[in-house]
Design an enzyme around this catalytic site. Structure first.
Site, PDB file in Angstrom:
ATOM      1  N   ASP A 186       0.843  -1.199   0.000  1.00  0.00           N
ATOM      2  CA  ASP A 186       0.000   0.000   0.000  1.00  0.00           C
ATOM      3  C   ASP A 186       0.879   1.250   0.000  1.00  0.00           C
ATOM      4  O   ASP A 186       2.039   1.206   0.429  1.00  0.00           O
ATOM      5  CB  ASP A 186      -0.903  -0.030   1.251  1.00  0.00           C
ATOM      6  CG  ASP A 186      -2.063   0.947   1.149  1.00  0.00           C
ATOM      7  OD1 ASP A 186      -2.356   1.435   0.039  1.00  0.00           O
ATOM      8  OD2 ASP A 186      -2.681   1.224   2.198  1.00  0.00           O
ATOM      9  N   HIS A 235       3.161   3.761  -8.776  1.00  0.00           N
ATOM     10  CA  HIS A 235       2.978   2.373  -9.225  1.00  0.00           C
ATOM     11  C   HIS A 235       4.243   1.888  -9.955  1.00  0.00           C
ATOM     12  O   HIS A 235       4.678   0.750  -9.757  1.00  0.00           O
ATOM     13  CB  HIS A 235       1.756   2.266 -10.146  1.00  0.00           C
ATOM     14  CG  HIS A 235       0.464   2.591  -9.463  1.00  0.00           C
ATOM     15  ND1 HIS A 235       0.180   2.174  -8.174  1.00  0.00           N
ATOM     16  CD2 HIS A 235      -0.640   3.296  -9.868  1.00  0.00           C
ATOM     17  CE1 HIS A 235      -1.029   2.600  -7.827  1.00  0.00           C
ATOM     18  NE2 HIS A 235      -1.536   3.292  -8.829  1.00  0.00           N
ATOM     19  N   LEU A 279      11.537 -19.959  -4.739  1.00  0.00           N
ATOM     20  CA  LEU A 279      10.385 -19.208  -4.223  1.00  0.00           C
ATOM     21  C   LEU A 279       9.170 -19.278  -5.157  1.00  0.00           C
ATOM     22  O   LEU A 279       9.313 -19.210  -6.379  1.00  0.00           O
ATOM     23  CB  LEU A 279      10.815 -17.737  -4.094  1.00  0.00           C
ATOM     24  CG  LEU A 279       9.775 -16.762  -3.533  1.00  0.00           C
ATOM     25  CD1 LEU A 279       9.652 -16.926  -2.029  1.00  0.00           C
ATOM     26  CD2 LEU A 279      10.139 -15.315  -3.869  1.00  0.00           C
TER      27      LEU A 279
HETATM   28  C1  FPP Z   1      -1.551   0.519  -3.471  1.00  0.00           C
HETATM   29  O1  FPP Z   1      -1.206   1.819  -3.720  1.00  0.00           O
HETATM   30  C2  FPP Z   1      -1.072  -0.399  -4.458  1.00  0.00           C
HETATM   31  C3  FPP Z   1      -1.790  -1.044  -5.402  1.00  0.00           C
HETATM   32  C4  FPP Z   1      -2.945  -0.533  -6.142  1.00  0.00           C
HETATM   33  C5  FPP Z   1      -1.401  -2.413  -5.721  1.00  0.00           C
HETATM   34  C6  FPP Z   1       0.063  -2.628  -5.911  1.00  0.00           C
HETATM   35  C7  FPP Z   1       0.523  -2.204  -7.247  1.00  0.00           C
HETATM   36  C8  FPP Z   1       1.815  -2.078  -7.539  1.00  0.00           C
HETATM   37  C9  FPP Z   1       2.915  -2.365  -6.593  1.00  0.00           C
HETATM   38  C10 FPP Z   1       2.135  -1.603  -8.910  1.00  0.00           C
HETATM   39  C11 FPP Z   1       2.888  -2.595  -9.700  1.00  0.00           C
HETATM   40  C12 FPP Z   1       2.287  -3.939  -9.642  1.00  0.00           C
HETATM   41  C13 FPP Z   1       2.435  -4.836 -10.597  1.00  0.00           C
HETATM   42  C14 FPP Z   1       2.115  -6.268 -10.374  1.00  0.00           C
HETATM   43  C15 FPP Z   1       2.968  -4.465 -11.882  1.00  0.00           C
HETATM   44  P1  FPP Z   1      -2.363   2.859  -3.639  1.00  0.00           P
HETATM   45  O2  FPP Z   1      -2.576   3.383  -5.008  1.00  0.00           O
HETATM   46  O3  FPP Z   1      -3.569   2.279  -2.989  1.00  0.00           O
HETATM   47  O4  FPP Z   1      -1.710   3.945  -2.687  1.00  0.00           O
HETATM   48  P2  FPP Z   1      -2.462   5.006  -1.785  1.00  0.00           P
HETATM   49  O5  FPP Z   1      -3.247   4.244  -0.756  1.00  0.00           O
HETATM   50  O6  FPP Z   1      -1.344   5.793  -1.196  1.00  0.00           O
HETATM   51  O7  FPP Z   1      -3.334   5.801  -2.707  1.00  0.00           O
END
Ligand code: FPP
Length: 258
Positions: A29, A46, A140
């Site tokens: 997150d 991201h 893994l």
């Molecule tokens: C949360 O950040 C993250 C996600 C939506 C999922 C995880 C995604 C990645 C790590 C990007 C790359 C992933 C892959 C598999 C290519 P958020 O947008 O909810 O953050 P915030 O809560 O600060 O808004």
């Protein structure tokens, strides 16, 4: 006397391999907050988060952990603005292609859980290909949760069992915890450790069935800032925990489903 490290086996300084979790699950997150703090678009968070996945996967493989399950796209994430979903799906596709050599180098097998049929066909195709290419790797298991919801997973398991009951293959009284576990998207060892980045104190519909007895670790670091040192902090914290599974002493065989 505490067990010494197994010869030839990499571990963390001062921590015996048997004190490390075998299965780590992470709620990644804070990509958006990280980007906002840098004055960047959410998508930059991201992008950076995808790089973190590579670093953390490589370290988990080096430490000979068995499984790393990452919450990469929740079923609720489909509610995000279309442009962000498209960006994430394109990033996922690129990630699945770009990571193939690193998976190979580190003997990592890529698998996935979730309603994978909901993914765009371009991402699904590369997911299937990467899973196929890495299927023979024996280190893994990097499991990506995609279009994943914990409640949906339990619903899907219930439907599979109900279909078997309707077909006369299974009696209702034969449905027990083991039967439900066996019908989850990827039956296997439950997470020993659940990590959440960016400080929120909730489980957000992740692995609801499987985390019954997982140890929890929350860090303030946003996912793009989750370094190998941060991972070591979580593993060191896990190594100090006494797991009682509701009993009085360590008794994993009583509660850990395999
Ligand atoms: C949360 O950040 C993250 C996600 C939506 C999922 C995880 C995604 C990645 C790590 C990007 C790359 C992933 C892959 C598999 C290519 P958020 O947008 O909810 O953050 P915030 O809560 O600060 O808004």
């Amino acid at each position: 006397m505490t067990a010494g490290p197994t010869p030839g086996r990499t571990t963390l300084d001062g921590i015996a391999p048997d004190k490390l979790p075998r299965h780590v699950a992470i709620i990644m997150d804070g990509n958006g907050r990280w980007a906002q703090a840098q004055g960047l678009r959410r998508t930059a968070g991201h992008d950076r988060g995808a790089g973190t996945i590579r670093n953390i996967t490589t370290e988990c493989a080096r430490l000979h952990l068995e499984q790393l399950t990452l919450y990469a796209f929740s079923i609720e994430n489909w509610k995000r603005p279309r442009a962000e979903i498209q960006y994430l799906m394109r990033l996922l596709r690129k990630f699945l292609i770009d990571e193939r050599p690193t998976l190979e180098e580190n003997d990592v097998r890529l698998t996935a859980i979730g309603r994978l049929d909901d993914l765009p066909s371009s991402a699904r195709k590369e997911l299937d290909r990467t899973m196929e290419l890495s299927a023979g790797n024996r280190g893994l298991n990097l499991c990506l949760a995609l279009g994943y919801g914990g409640r949906t997973e339990i619903v899907d398991a219930a439907r599979k069992l109900a279909a078997r009951v309707a077909a006369g293959e299974l009696a209702p009284e034969d449905i027990d915890e083991a039967a439900i576990s066996a019908n989850l998207y990827q039956p296997g060892r439950d997470p020993d450790l659940l990590v959440r980045t960016a400080g929120e104190l909730r489980v957000s519909n992740f692995l609801l069935w499987q985390i019954s007895y997982s140890e929890l670790y929350v860090t303030q670091a946003c996912w793009p800032d989750f370094t190998v040192e941060e991972l070591h902090g979580a593993l060191r914290s896990f190594a100090t925990r006494t797991r009682k599974y509701g009993g009085l002493v360590d008794a994993p065989e009583a509660a850990v489903r395999r």
